[in-house]
Design a protein around this motif. Structure first.
Motif, short mmCIF file in Angstrom:
data_model
loop_
_atom_site.label_atom_id
_atom_site.label_comp_id
_atom_site.label_asym_id
_atom_site.label_seq_id
_atom_site.Cartn_x
_atom_site.Cartn_y
_atom_site.Cartn_z
N LEU A 1 0.96 -0.90 0.05
CA LEU A 1 0.47 -0.10 -0.41
C LEU A 1 0.94 1.45 0.30
O LEU A 1 0.44 1.99 -1.13
N VAL A 2 2.09 1.26 0.41
CA VAL A 2 2.74 2.17 0.99
C VAL A 2 3.92 2.94 -0.41
O VAL A 2 3.85 3.79 -0.62
N ARG B 1 10.59 4.80 5.79
CA ARG B 1 9.84 5.22 6.92
C ARG B 1 9.27 5.99 6.48
O ARG B 1 8.10 6.81 6.99
N GLN B 2 9.84 7.64 5.83
CA GLN B 2 8.79 8.74 5.41
C GLN B 2 7.55 7.96 4.33
O GLN B 2 6.27 8.86 5.26
N ALA B 3 7.66 7.20 3.69
CA ALA B 3 6.38 6.82 2.79
C ALA B 3 4.95 6.26 4.24
O ALA B 3 4.33 6.33 4.11
N PHE B 4 5.67 5.65 5.07
CA PHE B 4 5.38 4.69 5.90
C PHE B 4 4.39 5.74 7.03
O PHE B 4 2.83 5.60 6.95
N ARG B 5 5.10 7.06 7.38
CA ARG B 5 4.80 8.09 8.36
C ARG B 5 3.59 8.70 7.66
O ARG B 5 2.56 9.45 8.01
N ASP B 6 4.03 9.11 6.66
CA ASP B 6 3.53 10.04 5.07
C ASP B 6 1.82 9.52 5.35
O ASP B 6 0.58 9.34 4.90
N THR B 7 1.57 7.93 5.02
CA THR B 7 0.77 7.46 4.89
C THR B 7 -0.35 6.90 5.19
O THR B 7 -1.89 6.66 5.20
#
Length: 280
Positions: A35-36, A269-275
């Motif tokens: 999903l990310v 890490r940033q992509a997970f947080r943004d999603t």
């Protein structure tokens, strides 16, 4: 026909419960990684897309652990046609996932060897990787159909491969994993010898290499355990219990992939947080 004692059944069911929990967590984490990938615009390179596809296939693989729940209430045997139908997608995930990890390594190798022309390739060579992954996924389906036998069986991940299909399936993913190790070792050697390789490329490959190590080592340990059950004299019941222990090792190695990317890659890490922060 297995004749497990009450104590042996308790051990099998206990190991299976742990296996099912790991499989469920692994499915969720891998589907989250998928999903990310599709939700993050910066993860659009061929390598990123392959990582997302691997996560999807691994998630499908790990769903297969949940279909063995009849073990908790009975001897766990179901009709082989039902078992094969339930495990169709997970079996595609097993060989397809192994081929996908290999494809990531091949993609990194191509990027390093054809540095000057790599950007001009665009996503055209992604099709070749998809064909490779699709071939092995369909090969699993072929083995299930061509060697199918009507019987009753416990619906473990290797159960749909009847007769000669079982060793063919085993040899296939062993060959895939050995090739994968060779390709990744070659990429690591090229990176170490090329001073012009960027720090970003080195860092991203480190994350990918850690994930590959977790995946392949899980399979290697499991295969080693299963080979030991053949060499060492033991009852069929003990061998059956050992089978579930080896499955636990494999699924643990696959389940931690998303965690490795999150821990070792600031980009992911940033992509997970943004999603997920935006969704929450």
């Amino acid at each position: 026909m297995l004749n497990l004692s009450p104590t042996e059944w308790l051990v099998v069911r206990s190991v299976y419960i742990i296996l099912a929990i790991v499989g469920a967590i692994g499915s969720l984490s891998n589907f989250s990684l998928f999903l990310v990938t599709i939700r993050t615009k910066s993860l659009r390179s061929t390598c990123h897309l392959l990582i997302g596809l691997c996560a999807l296939l691994d998630g499908c693989h790990q769903i297969g652990t949940l279909f063995q729940f009849p073990l908790l209430f009975s001897d766990g045997e179901i009709d082989s046609l039902t078992c094969s139908s339930l495990l169709l997608l997970p079996e595609i995930g097993v060989l397809g996932g192994c081929a996908c990890v290999l494809s990531i390594g091949l993609e990194r190798l191509i990027a390093l060897v054809f540095v000057a022309r790599y950007k001009s390739f665009g996503h055209r060579h992604l099709v070749a990787h998809l064909l490779l992954i699709s071939f092995f996924g369909h090969y699993a389906v072929y083995l299930m159909v061509a060697y199918f036998q009507q019987t009753r069986q416990i619906c473990a991940i290797q159960a749909p491969f009847h007769g000669d299909a079982a060793p063919l399936w085993s040899r296939c993913f062993v060959a895939l994993n050995m090739t994968t190790v060779t390709v990744y070792a070659t990429v690591a050697m090229i990176i170490s010898k090329k001073a012009e390789v960027s720090a970003e490329t080195r860092k991203s490959f480190r994350s990918i290499f850690f994930v590959m190590t977790s995946d392949v080592s899980g399979w290697a340990i499991a295969i080693g355990i299963l080979k030991a059950t053949v060499v060492i004299e033991m009852t069929a019941e003990t061998r059956f219990i050992t089978l579930y222990v080896s499955g636990l090792v494999v699924n643990t190695g696959i389940a931690v992939k998303a965690l490795i990317y999150y821990s070792t890659s600031s980009e992911y890490r940033q992509a997970f947080r943004d999603t997920f922060c935006k969704n929450s």
